[in-house]
Write a protein that holds these residues in place. Sequence first.
Motif, PDB file in Angstrom:
ATOM      1  N   THR A  27       0.857  -1.186   0.000  1.00 25.95           N
ATOM      2  CA  THR A  27       0.000   0.000   0.000  1.00 25.95           C
ATOM      3  C   THR A  27       0.889   1.230   0.000  1.00 25.95           C
ATOM      4  OG1 THR A  27      -1.727  -1.129   1.274  1.00 25.95           O
ATOM      5  CG2 THR A  27      -1.799   1.274   1.238  1.00 25.95           C
ATOM      6  N   VAL A  28       0.577   2.184  -0.887  1.00 30.43           N
ATOM      7  CA  VAL A  28       1.337   3.437  -0.975  1.00 30.43           C
ATOM      8  C   VAL A  28       0.443   4.584  -0.530  1.00 30.43           C
ATOM      9  CG1 VAL A  28       2.591   5.025  -2.474  1.00 30.43           C
ATOM     10  CG2 VAL A  28       2.723   2.561  -2.893  1.00 30.43           C
ATOM     11  N   LEU A  29       0.938   5.385   0.398  1.00 34.62           N
ATOM     12  CA  LEU A  29       0.218   6.549   0.908  1.00 34.62           C
ATOM     13  C   LEU A  29       0.957   7.813   0.487  1.00 34.62           C
ATOM     14  CD1 LEU A  29      -0.437   5.250   4.543  1.00 34.62           C
ATOM     15  CD2 LEU A  29      -1.939   5.024   2.548  1.00 34.62           C
ATOM     16  N   GLU A  30       0.310   8.646  -0.323  1.00 32.57           N
ATOM     17  CA  GLU A  30       0.923   9.878  -0.810  1.00 32.57           C
ATOM     18  C   GLU A  30       0.037  11.063  -0.426  1.00 32.57           C
ATOM     19  OE1 GLU A  30       2.623  13.016  -2.104  1.00 32.57           O
ATOM     20  OE2 GLU A  30       3.733  11.123  -2.270  1.00 32.57           O
ATOM     21  N   ALA A  31       0.630  12.055   0.241  1.00 31.10           N
ATOM     22  CA  ALA A  31      -0.137  13.207   0.712  1.00 31.10           C
ATOM     23  C   ALA A  31      -0.684  14.050  -0.429  1.00 31.10           C
ATOM     24  CB  ALA A  31       0.733  14.065   1.626  1.00 31.10           C
TER      25      ALA A  31
ATOM     26  N   GLY B  17       4.042  13.231  -8.807  1.00 37.00           N
ATOM     27  CA  GLY B  17       3.447  14.531  -9.119  1.00 37.00           C
ATOM     28  C   GLY B  17       4.304  15.474  -9.923  1.00 37.00           C
ATOM     29  N   LYS B  18       5.602  15.193 -10.099  1.00 37.41           N
ATOM     30  CA  LYS B  18       6.461  16.095 -10.864  1.00 37.41           C
ATOM     31  C   LYS B  18       6.392  15.840 -12.369  1.00 37.41           C
ATOM     32  CE  LYS B  18       9.829  16.954  -7.172  1.00 37.41           C
ATOM     33  NZ  LYS B  18      11.258  16.882  -6.769  1.00 37.41           N
ATOM     34  N   ASP B  19       5.734  14.754 -12.755  1.00 37.80           N
ATOM     35  CA  ASP B  19       5.685  14.400 -14.171  1.00 37.80           C
ATOM     36  C   ASP B  19       4.342  14.756 -14.795  1.00 37.80           C
ATOM     37  OD1 ASP B  19       8.231  12.735 -15.049  1.00 37.80           O
ATOM     38  OD2 ASP B  19       7.791  12.158 -12.993  1.00 37.80           O
ATOM     39  N   ASP B  20       4.281  14.655 -16.124  1.00 37.16           N
ATOM     40  CA  ASP B  20       3.066  14.935 -16.877  1.00 37.16           C
ATOM     41  C   ASP B  20       1.941  14.027 -16.383  1.00 37.16           C
ATOM     42  OD1 ASP B  20       1.055  14.584 -19.022  1.00 37.16           O
ATOM     43  OD2 ASP B  20       2.386  15.877 -20.184  1.00 37.16           O
TER      44      ASP B  20
ATOM     45  N   ALA C  79      -3.888   8.525  -3.208  1.00 40.08           N
ATOM     46  CA  ALA C  79      -3.488   9.922  -3.362  1.00 40.08           C
ATOM     47  C   ALA C  79      -4.216  10.780  -2.335  1.00 40.08           C
ATOM     48  CB  ALA C  79      -3.804  10.404  -4.770  1.00 40.08           C
ATOM     49  N   GLY C  80      -3.576  11.853  -1.915  1.00 40.22           N
ATOM     50  CA  GLY C  80      -4.187  12.758  -0.944  1.00 40.22           C
ATOM     51  C   GLY C  80      -4.397  12.126   0.414  1.00 40.22           C
ATOM     52  N   ALA C  81      -3.555  11.169   0.758  1.00 40.80           N
ATOM     53  CA  ALA C  81      -3.719  10.469   2.036  1.00 40.80           C
ATOM     54  C   ALA C  81      -3.306  11.380   3.198  1.00 40.80           C
ATOM     55  CB  ALA C  81      -2.875   9.197   2.048  1.00 40.80           C
ATOM     56  N   LYS C  82      -4.166  11.454   4.197  1.00 44.54           N
ATOM     57  CA  LYS C  82      -3.870  12.254   5.383  1.00 44.54           C
ATOM     58  C   LYS C  82      -3.638  11.321   6.562  1.00 44.54           C
ATOM     59  CE  LYS C  82      -5.549  16.096   8.216  1.00 44.54           C
ATOM     60  NZ  LYS C  82      -6.671  17.051   8.467  1.00 44.54           N
TER      61      LYS C  82
END
Length: 476
Positions: free
Chosen positions: A197-201, A206-209, A229-232
């Motif tokens: 499981t990947v948790l990304e705030a 996000g730096k790519d197209d 995405a948008g994990a808090k």
Amino acid sequence: MTDITCDICVIGAGSGGLSVAAAASQFGEKAVLIEKGEMGGDCLNYGCVPSKALLAAGKHAHAFSSGVEFGVAAQVPKVDFAKTMAHVKDVIAGIAPHDSQERFEGLGVTVIRDAAKFVDAETVEAGGKRIKARRIVVATGSSPSAPPIPGLDSVDYFTNETIFDNTTLPAHLIIIGGGPIGMEMAQAHRRLGAKVTVLEAFQPLGKDDPELTAIVLDHLRDEGIDIRAGAKITGIAKAAKSKAIEITLEGDDGKSEKLSGSHLLVAAGRVANVDGLNLEAAGIEYDRRGIKVDKGLRSTNRKVYAIGDVAGGLQFTHVAGYQAGLVIKSVLFRLPVTNETKIIPWVTYTDPELAHIGLTEAQAKESHPGHKILRWHFAENDRARAERKTTGLIKAVVSAKGEILGCSIVAPNAGDLIQPWAMAISSGLKIKAMIDMVAAYPTLSEVSKRAATSYYADLPSKPMVRRIIGWLKIFG
């Protein structure tokens, strides 16, 4: 205390520091190289090399279940994770002699294995010695940083510096951070048999197209990776009745969710390695991103340069190598140099790979009115069809005058496919150069030529062009 006088003193034996020390010595300069940790730095020991070795193992495991369309029955691979990690260590060991203390001492470099600190504007202290140098290069790199999450310090977790020492396959690996490191490790571990499981705030990769990123993320999700995405994250704790790590998430509706995993990897940012250098004694300004440098990579102390991650820019091994070349030109030959970021490609080595150089489509909209977006899908490439790897897209950004502004590719081997575009941008070539290129058939590289040729896609429909063709018919 022993004093050493030299031409160049390099602090940090990672990619950039090794390149400066080797080049200086080869040109007959007296060079001192200081390293408190492992020779080869982050790339060899904790980054590029081990991560690609682990990804290669995951690719072999994945092949067992991905041959059905070729008439090869799917099988569940038997993975010996301890042997997999032994493979990773063996790859590191095979490269290490190239970066070793013995090799550099053989080149004539004085190597000191200790921490360094500045004494004054032109003097460094390390290993009981004071080194006075005409020029000093700081190449100390960066280290993983820990985000301010309540409870993180109460549990054991991996970073990129420790995960390659793990010899037990995680039952459920939770990764905090959806950047290149996080996504590469997610796919490698998933293919080797772990639940991931990947948790990304914010937004993963996000730096790519975003159009190309979506292709990668869809592919990873299809392989069974849970990407959020948008994990808090509001808290982390060790489960009371087990060794599990419990992460509390807050949803958009304000409700809480608990996520339980066996292992945790934190890949949510890096911090420049400046602690202990006593930069103030040398009049060197820095902040949380690293040492402040000008376009020629000089710090506020004109005798001191900074390269690689510690200089606060793009954090890639090839950037450090590129900047090392600039420093050698400046120090040895007194040539004016400029650190150009637009010529730097970067690659995320997932499968498919995601590669980029220059401007994205969104950036071009802001700075280059009249630009064109040239695209070609890999589903229209014969080699991709033969290998049944048709999930891919190339997008090139070209100005109204034909200047190549940028390129993004998502595809198998995108890191190799981006190289002609990198050369074109660094050499100032226009799109005509890519159009005139003869690409071998059948290769994936044909997509670059096909995309470039689409620059003239509207030419046949232009009335003026048709009138010229008609007029030329008069001559037979």
